[in-house]
Structures are given as C-alpha cells and as structure tokens.
Design a protein around this motif. Structure first.
Motif, PDB file in Angstrom:
ATOM      1  N   THR A  21     -74.788 -19.513 -20.917  1.00  0.00           N
ATOM      2  CA  THR A  21     -74.510 -19.332 -19.398  1.00  0.00           C
ATOM      3  C   THR A  21     -75.403 -17.524 -19.440  1.00  0.00           C
ATOM      4  O   THR A  21     -74.993 -16.343 -20.731  1.00  0.00           O
ATOM      5  N   GLU A  23     -76.211 -14.574 -16.262  1.00  0.00           N
ATOM      6  CA  GLU A  23     -75.857 -14.447 -15.492  1.00  0.00           C
ATOM      7  C   GLU A  23     -77.282 -13.845 -14.798  1.00  0.00           C
ATOM      8  O   GLU A  23     -78.099 -13.165 -15.583  1.00  0.00           O
ATOM      9  N   PRO A 102     -76.337 -18.196 -10.807  1.00  0.00           N
ATOM     10  CA  PRO A 102     -76.218 -17.886 -12.292  1.00  0.00           C
ATOM     11  C   PRO A 102     -76.819 -19.027 -13.249  1.00  0.00           C
ATOM     12  O   PRO A 102     -77.108 -20.276 -12.082  1.00  0.00           O
TER      13      PRO A 102
END
Length: 111
Positions: A21, A23, A102
């Motif tokens: 992930t 952001e 994201p």
C-alpha cells in the motif's frame, strides 16, 4: 515497508506474496527487486519512479485491475505484460504515489 512490499502475507518454496500500500504523496523506501515478479493492482494510482540517485524516471499509470508481469534481467526490470510492455526500470528504485487516492497491490515474487 519491508522488502518489496508493505507486508509479507505468504511464502513457500516457489513464491513470496506481498501486500503493498502507498498513500497519496507517500514514497517507498529505496529497494531492490532480486526476483522476477507479477502484481495485481487492487486500487490503481499513478506512480512516479526514481532511480538510486534520485533521478525522476517518469510516471507509470497503474489502472485498477491491471496485472503486470516483470522479468529481472541484468539489474533491470522489463515489463512483459501488455500494459507497459517493453518498459525497463532499474531493479533498485523507489516510487511515489502521485495520485489522489491510496494505491494497493498484491505482488508475487517467483523464487
């Protein structure tokens, strides 16, 4: 970030599976891919890529649902999948999410 992903979720004698992930505005750490791999973009975003010296190598638009296959060859990653086919980036690099949402992918390294 640990290794080439945010979290290692599975490993056996053939593959390592990572959750990844990033952001909006966030950078990865500088990292080196030591294996060929593929990834599936769960939530796509444009990713700006930088080499070891911090040189901007351009922005790679990663659409949601896209699947990418990359082969490691002499210190470079070559995109084999239809999306981005033939693109090459250094195996050692960092990325920045330059999108407004994201970014999330599942990455599978081949042992």
């Amino acid at each position: 970030m640990a290794g080439v992903g945010t979290e290692k979720v599975f490993e056996n004698d053939k593959v390592i599976v990572w959750n990844f992930t990033l952001e909006p505005g966030e950078y990865t750490e500088m990292h080196t891919h030591e294996r060929s791999y593929m990834w599936y973009a769960i939530n796509g975003a444009p990713l700006q890529i930088f080499d070891e010296e911090g040189n901007d190598l351009g922005t790679f638009d990663v659409p949601t649902g896209a699947v990418y296959s990359l082969m490691l060859d002499k210190g470079y990653l070559e995109v084999l999948s239809e999306i981005g086919k033939g693109a090459r980036v250094p195996a050692t690099h960092r990325a920045r999410n330059v999108g407004a949402t994201p970014y999330r992918e599942v990455l599978v390294e081949y042992k």
